[in-house]
Design a protein around this motif. Structure first.
Motif: not given
Length: 261
Positions: A6-10
């Protein structure tokens, strides 16, 4: 065992690790286990009070690659102002104070983390399906924190930690120059001492292992975190003529990188 990435970015993330409703709503400097498990349970459609909202994910192991730690941001926040007394926020005694409740909410701005989730193959396959077709939309710690795309990079990965080390493109970071280098330094966070450092001392102890998400019976257990600084191939930062998002989409679709002319 199998895994997914998963990539958690924002724009904003918030991973609270202390009291649920203090005046200062804190954030940890990286995704918490309770925050990630909560996101998976929401995608599965499990209500907070459902016992499987935590039990279903107990056998997962999380490894975090810190692509970009982000910048801490504090928001002056009010709730309940300008309303009749009976419509304002309730106090701890059960009444209404008739005034706005003031809080300071902490966020991580412009942060990016890549997470390797390892567990039984049937469980990680199910997680990948529910994240692709979520019952409730995923968010990064608080509902206002919408995740960037792509969120799910890969599923059914035999060795997700090796993927973090060798294959997943790195999000650019101004403090991580790669020009003229063969490798770049990246921080990793582990739930167990990494194989290469079996005697590593814990970096931190958090109470973020969820036992219950029930609104009036929340409980969490202790978890130790280990930190390493790894040298990864500088090629992971080379996006050629593409944006990092295009590189990530290509990686998620298993599309070979186009070599710049």
């Amino acid at each position: 065992m199998s895994g997914l990435i998963l990539r958690l970015a924002g724009p904003l993330q918030a991973w609270g690790e202390r009291s649920a409703f203090p005046r200062d709503r804190d954030t940890a400097p990286f995704p918490t286990r309770s925050g990630i498990i909560g996101m998976l349970a929401a995608a599965e459609g499990l209500p907070r009070h459902h016992p499987q909202a935590t039990a279903l994910f107990e056998d997962l192991t999380l490894t975090v690659r810190v692509d970009r730690p982000g910048v801490r941001l504090v928001d002056y926040h009010t709730a309940g102002g300008g309303q009749p007394k009976e419509l304002t926020a309730a106090t701890s005694s059960g009444g209404n104070k008739g005034a706005a409740v003031i809080t300071h909410r902490h966020y991580l701005a412009d942060a990016a983390f890549v997470i390797a989730i390892t567990g039984p193959a049937d469980r990680t396959t199910r997680i990948a399906h529910t994240l692709t077709h979520p019952h409730w939309a995923p968010y990064l710690g608080r509902r206002a924190c919408i995740p960037d795309e792509p969120l799910l990079l890969r599923a059914d990965v035999d060795d997700p930690v090796t993927e973090l080390r060798q294959h997943v493109p790195l999000t650019p970071h101004p403090d991580r120059p790669a020009a003229g280098q063969d490798s770049v330094e990246v921080t990793f966070l582990w739930e167990q001492p990494p194989t290469e450092q079996p005697d590593a001392a814990p970096f931190a102890t958090l109470y973020d292992t969820p036992h219950s998400f029930a609104p009036h019976a929340r409980s969490h257990g202790k978890r130790r975190i280990y930190r390493t600084r790894e040298r990864l191939p500088a090629a992971l930062t080379d996006h050629g003529p593409h944006t990092v998002h295009q590189r990530l989409i290509d990686y998620a679709l298993n599309t070979p990188k186009e070599v710049p002319a």
